[in-house]
Enzyme design. Structure first.
Site, PDB file in Angstrom:
ATOM      1  N   GLU A 194       0.825  -1.200  -0.056  1.00 23.49           N
ATOM      2  CA  GLU A 194       0.084  -0.080  -0.034  1.00 23.49           C
ATOM      3  C   GLU A 194       0.884   1.417  -0.038  1.00 23.49           C
ATOM      4  O   GLU A 194       1.465   1.482   1.000  1.00 23.49           O
ATOM      5  CB  GLU A 194      -0.907   0.204   1.305  1.00 23.49           C
ATOM      6  CG  GLU A 194      -2.142   0.535   1.099  1.00 23.49           C
ATOM      7  CD  GLU A 194      -3.229   0.621   2.408  1.00 23.49           C
ATOM      8  OE1 GLU A 194      -2.967   1.362   3.139  1.00 23.49           O
ATOM      9  OE2 GLU A 194      -3.771  -0.150   2.288  1.00 23.49           O
TER      10      GLU A 194
ATOM     11  N   GLU B  58     -12.310   8.151  -2.612  1.00 22.95           N
ATOM     12  CA  GLU B  58     -13.425   7.660  -1.922  1.00 22.95           C
ATOM     13  C   GLU B  58     -14.248   8.959  -1.251  1.00 22.95           C
ATOM     14  O   GLU B  58     -14.094   9.326  -0.055  1.00 22.95           O
ATOM     15  CB  GLU B  58     -13.088   6.824  -0.528  1.00 22.95           C
ATOM     16  CG  GLU B  58     -12.543   5.641  -0.808  1.00 22.95           C
ATOM     17  CD  GLU B  58     -11.965   4.731   0.122  1.00 22.95           C
ATOM     18  OE1 GLU B  58     -12.720   4.402   0.923  1.00 22.95           O
ATOM     19  OE2 GLU B  58     -10.564   4.562   0.298  1.00 22.95           O
TER      20      GLU B  58
ATOM     21  N   LYS C  77     -15.978   9.044   2.265  1.00 22.49           N
ATOM     22  CA  LYS C  77     -15.241   8.745   3.333  1.00 22.49           C
ATOM     23  C   LYS C  77     -15.293   9.741   4.436  1.00 22.49           C
ATOM     24  O   LYS C  77     -15.036  11.051   4.082  1.00 22.49           O
ATOM     25  CB  LYS C  77     -13.884   8.453   3.018  1.00 22.49           C
ATOM     26  CG  LYS C  77     -13.181   7.525   3.885  1.00 22.49           C
ATOM     27  CD  LYS C  77     -11.759   7.180   3.417  1.00 22.49           C
ATOM     28  CE  LYS C  77     -11.309   5.891   4.304  1.00 22.49           C
ATOM     29  NZ  LYS C  77     -10.111   5.761   3.402  1.00 22.49           N
TER      30      LYS C  77
END
Length: 147
Positions: free
Chosen positions: A27, A80, A83
């Site tokens: 990540e 996102e 979020k």
């Protein structure tokens, strides 16, 4: 810095006799939007992710692991927008929620029109149909196949 981090992990694994384990970059990324007053964030994201892709796919490796490529996962593929976090946390994606690119890091390729079978096309309510942009690894071997 990435090379140093990879070499530290490699050295630690080697020290405990697990140097045959593949290292995966699970990540990594950079936000394309920041909090008010943070300037140049999108340019930094595009530069970071572009150079990351070039570095991990060229096969140069690191000082301790020469001629290596690394399986790498960019956080994240999509922004996102729902979020409930700081602005930067919602904007790590390479694409907007409706699949338009935030910026191009060299993985977009226009595909030719494809003749699909005459079966009915499934429709997902609320998801717009857009152009035929696909995300692909542009690094290919001499035989034309993906690396």
């Amino acid at each position: 810095m990435l090379d140093a981090q990879l070499d530290v992990v490699h050295s630690a694994l080697k020290l405990i006799h697990f140097d045959d384990i593949e290292i995966v970059i699970a990540e990594t990324g950079w936000p394309s939007k920041g909090e008010p007053g943070q300037l140049g964030v999108e340019e930094s994201a595009a530069e970071y992710n572009t150079k990351l892709m070039q570095h991990v796919t060229l096969g140069v490796g690191t000082p301790l692991m020469r001629n290596r490529t690394f399986e790498t996962y960019i956080f994240g593929l999509f922004n996102e927008n729902l979020k409930p976090c700081p602005i930067s946390e919602r904007n790590f994606g390479l694409f907007q929620p409706y699949m338009t690119p935030v910026y191009d890091i060299g993985i977009l390729r226009k595909k030719a029109k494809v003749n699909y079978p005459s079966s009915p096309t499934p429709v997902v309510v609320g998801v717009p149909i857009i152009d035929s942009t696909f995300c692909v690894n542009t690094t290919e071997q001499a035989d034309g196949g993906p690396k």
